[in-house]
Design a protein around this motif. Sequence first.
Motif, PDB file in Angstrom:
ATOM      1  N   HIS A 237       0.882  -1.188   0.000  1.00  0.00           N
ATOM      2  CA  HIS A 237       0.000   0.000   0.000  1.00  0.00           C
ATOM      3  C   HIS A 237       0.908   1.224   0.000  1.00  0.00           C
ATOM      4  O   HIS A 237       1.969   1.191   0.642  1.00  0.00           O
ATOM      5  N   PRO A 238       0.535   2.300  -0.683  1.00  0.00           N
ATOM      6  CA  PRO A 238       1.433   3.466  -0.764  1.00  0.00           C
ATOM      7  C   PRO A 238       1.799   4.034   0.603  1.00  0.00           C
ATOM      8  O   PRO A 238       2.886   4.574   0.772  1.00  0.00           O
ATOM      9  N   TRP A 239       0.934   3.994   1.606  1.00  0.00           N
ATOM     10  CA  TRP A 239       1.312   4.563   2.907  1.00  0.00           C
ATOM     11  C   TRP A 239       0.841   3.773   4.131  1.00  0.00           C
ATOM     12  O   TRP A 239       1.410   3.895   5.197  1.00  0.00           O
ATOM     13  N   GLU A 240      -0.141   2.910   3.992  1.00  0.00           N
ATOM     14  CA  GLU A 240      -0.653   2.250   5.198  1.00  0.00           C
ATOM     15  C   GLU A 240       0.208   1.073   5.634  1.00  0.00           C
ATOM     16  O   GLU A 240       0.789   0.386   4.800  1.00  0.00           O
ATOM     17  N   PHE A 241       0.238   0.864   6.952  1.00  0.00           N
ATOM     18  CA  PHE A 241       0.957  -0.289   7.497  1.00  0.00           C
ATOM     19  C   PHE A 241      -0.035  -1.378   7.878  1.00  0.00           C
ATOM     20  O   PHE A 241      -0.599  -1.358   8.968  1.00  0.00           O
ATOM     21  N   GLN A 242      -0.290  -2.276   6.969  1.00  0.00           N
ATOM     22  CA  GLN A 242      -1.137  -3.429   7.248  1.00  0.00           C
ATOM     23  C   GLN A 242      -0.297  -4.690   7.090  1.00  0.00           C
ATOM     24  O   GLN A 242       0.394  -4.844   6.073  1.00  0.00           O
TER      25      GLN A 242
END
Length: 375
Positions: A237-242
């Motif tokens: 994902h471009p910015w999320e931490f999953q």
Amino acid sequence: MLERITTFIRELYQEPDSFIPLHAPIFSGNEKKYLCNCVDTTFVSSVGEYVNQFESMIQDFTKSRKAVAVANGTCGLTTALSLAGVQSGDLVLTQALTFVATANAIRHIGAKPAFLDSDKDTLGMSPDALRAFLEHHDSTRQRIAACVPVHILGHACRIREICDICMEWDIPVVEDAAEALGSTLGTKHLGTFGLLGVLSFNGNKTITTGGGGMILTNNEELGIRAKHLTTTAKIPHPWEFQHDEIAWNYRMPNINAALGCGQMEQLQAILDDKKCIAQAYRNFFAEIDDIKYIDEPNGCKSNFWLNTILFSNREKRDEFLVFSNNHGIMSRPLWTLMPDLPMYKTSPTDNLVNARHISERAVSLPSSPRLEQHQ
Ligand SMILES: Cc1ncc(COP(=O)(O)O)c(C=O)c1O
């Protein structure tokens, strides 16, 4: 006799006086340029193009469908065992004659190693010992979750027979090919016979990335899982931490992969020179009674990682180790057998007759490539 051997080694390396190491890396190509590029662009860590490039170079060279670069061979083995379905409490079959990392990787995921004998000619796991162990094992008491044969010194073990036996018992094979980059059996690169295989690029190996390893697999899905498990199971994902499972930070850094790309460009020249070194040792020891040169097994094209000889007994072996190391020529025995180490002394084993014979008599000799002498 001892002096005759050390004089020969000095001539082989054209080093009349200075120290001769066992296996020193050689950086005669683009290694420096690629390392500088990492520093200049600041891409020194786990993101960067050299990692992908190094993986694809290894894929092309080994013809493995997938190659996933990791921080070292040991964590590559741990990951591969996990991908093969090994769980805490399982038994994993391997061989007593190996470097301790093979056994440690099994313990790191909570499984227990059982140590089998080697064949005298390949040094790798004996298919007869494997079959005998399986026939006498009560799998209702403990599941055997994987088998980890090792291609010692770059020489192929009887991997086809081992895979066939394991298939009968429905046991996945993870090849420890840490020492075997550049070695083939028939037309196939070692590390590509089992469900998964693992290479090492430690500083003493045929090529090095400083520290590093590679997980090989022909199973596309496992390759994707290998990358996911070694990169903290992060969902892109471009910015999320999953992150969708508990995983490892085992990705090879870009700066190590840059070194690897430079080294891969030199690999064929390194292998060619190591073949010449092996031929020189083979010819030399053919003339010496009581010492046996350990050659590539039938059907195997070995990388001749470390040229190794067998003395007729332990006393003669030890005498040579003292003499050569005292005279500035590095030589080493093979490893202490795993069940002789304190942490593995209660592990199941078989009789280990061949493994003991080899480990008491073997000495590895200087085997560094000599590219500068060929330029
Ligand atoms: C047989 C064997 N297995 C595993 C390893 C572990 O590799 P690394 O040192 O990259 O962790 C090595 C070498 O170091 C090895 O020789």
